[in-house]
Design an enzyme around this catalytic site. Sequence first.
Site, PDB file in Angstrom:
ATOM      1  N   LYS A   8       0.851  -1.191   0.000  1.00 27.05           N
ATOM      2  CA  LYS A   8       0.000   0.000   0.000  1.00 27.05           C
ATOM      3  C   LYS A   8       0.885   1.239   0.000  1.00 27.05           C
ATOM      4  O   LYS A   8       1.771   1.377   0.841  1.00 27.05           O
ATOM      5  CB  LYS A   8      -0.908  -0.001   1.234  1.00 27.05           C
ATOM      6  N   HIS A  53       0.628   5.229   0.542  1.00 26.24           N
ATOM      7  CA  HIS A  53      -0.305   6.158   1.192  1.00 26.24           C
ATOM      8  C   HIS A  53       0.382   7.490   1.431  1.00 26.24           C
ATOM      9  O   HIS A  53       1.531   7.540   1.869  1.00 26.24           O
ATOM     10  CB  HIS A  53      -0.782   5.568   2.524  1.00 26.24           C
ATOM     11  N   HIS A 108      -6.897  11.141   9.963  1.00 28.11           N
ATOM     12  CA  HIS A 108      -5.530  11.396   9.505  1.00 28.11           C
ATOM     13  C   HIS A 108      -4.714  12.215  10.500  1.00 28.11           C
ATOM     14  O   HIS A 108      -3.725  12.843  10.123  1.00 28.11           O
ATOM     15  CB  HIS A 108      -5.550  12.042   8.120  1.00 28.11           C
TER      16      HIS A 108
END
Length: 571
Positions: free
Chosen positions: A220, A222, A323
């Site tokens: 992944k 990100h 986040h």
Amino acid sequence: MSFEISREQYASLYGPTTGDAIRLADTELFAVVEEDLTTPGEEAVFGGGKVIRDGMGQNSQLVRDVGVPDLVITNVVVIDWTGIYKADIAVRDAHIVAIGKAGNPHTMDGVDIVIGVATDVISGEGKILTAGGIDTHVHFISPDQIETALSSGLTTMIGGGTGPSESSKATTITPGEWNIHTMLRSFEHWPMNFGLLGKGHGSSISPMAEQIRAGAIGLKVHEDWGATPSSINTALQVADEYDVQVAIHTDTLNESGFVEDTRAAIDGRVIHTFHTEGAGGGHAPDIIELAQYPNILPASTNPTLPYTTNTVEEHVDMLMVAHHLNADLPEDVAFADSRIRQETIAAEDVLQDMGIFSMTSSDSQAMGRVGEVLIRTWQVADSMKRQRGPLPEDEGTAGDNHRIKRYVSKYTINPAIAHGIADSVGSVEVGKFADLVLWEPQFFGVKPDLVIKGGQMVYGVVGDPNGSIPTPQPRWYRRSFGAYGQAVHTSAITFMSEASIRAGLPRALGLQKTIRAVHGIRDLTKADMRHNGETPRLEVDPETYEVRVDGEPVTCEPQDVLPMAQRYFLF
């Protein structure tokens, strides 16, 4: 001698047949049965005074070793990417072995599935069967997500995380060998299929490659770790070497490049883009343009699905938490605001409806809801039918079969294809692992009646355990026997990389669950996405954020009332 009864009476006894339409939950979607593989007048039905009895619908001479199935689901309507049809489904050794007509060939015509002494029966009359759902965007933050996912009809969870760490809450990544091994051991307890994504961030191949050898099925990339061109390129080099997928959440702030730079770093290689609209993260404001390219396998996450009067308002606070942003910092607030664009969110539902976006997923506990992948997918389908009318392929028919097959593919076969597990899961086909979900039509997509994993019942609606029958209130979801003890080892799959399996890692870690390798990923294109492979030209106006498909603006109105909502839930 034949005996004629009305369609209504036939449906009440044996379920719908060819030409009958079934309303899905309280939506405006109608599935029309395209074909009936059972034999009229020879239906296999279980119960007192019914057909499946010794010497009648059950063959009482054949032993299991000659191919008698372990389980038959009778007279059920299948909704799958392959079609909408009625059949009996046979399961043996955890896999679907036949789809057709069940019974006893000594007493019945047209039998291709023999019901024997070894066969259990689930009555599917009047019910719908689908493949188990696949969520490819799971933040493994809380183990309680797994029960919630199962009770919604999901049977496979792919993603990353180690628990409620800040990086797990934000980035869908299980970083490094030790963390990957720890999570693989944890998965032994659960009647759910799993696959892990490692960290796709580094300027050299070795630290990423060792995660694939440690059992991860992909990487992944990100933005919270830095979605730089270097990381993207290196992750894809590793993916090409090991035949795994790369999932990406691109650079919202455009710090290390714009969408064109990310596309250049991808360089034509296949990649799975998460929340491709952008509210979940990605180049502002035009990440959505990536969905036009044949090497991009685009997905939505469910917080923006469907577009409603509440969608924009809830997103800013949700984003700040997910986040690790600070509402007192103007820069963090500006970052959050840049991701929430009403215009691109309004276009997303239409792009899903046109088959330009290929998949749906959750982004669980990190701007998404793990128990609502199916619900929100079908809410989009309903909203689009109400606003856009029938799809061209459904014009002049009594139902919405093409649209239904398009949408069921988004959370079943297409995510399975994207992650190289479609030979095991993702559809109702002979040879597949028997991950199946049974629905009452009025609860379709909302609350399953029964969840079957590897041919074993693992989750279902059951009444008071002290009741004299199974149905007294309170009726709620309870684990069944396939979810306990060593049964979990055969009712669920842990997906791992081919390299880790060849190296003997499952044995070294003491894993007991069924292990399968991911494969066949690096040659995929969007054309492999069933019913969702469209690649028109996409543009986003940099000032107004208007989205255009082949030069034509696309948008929809926010919904203030949805199906599959308050009618089914208190909260």
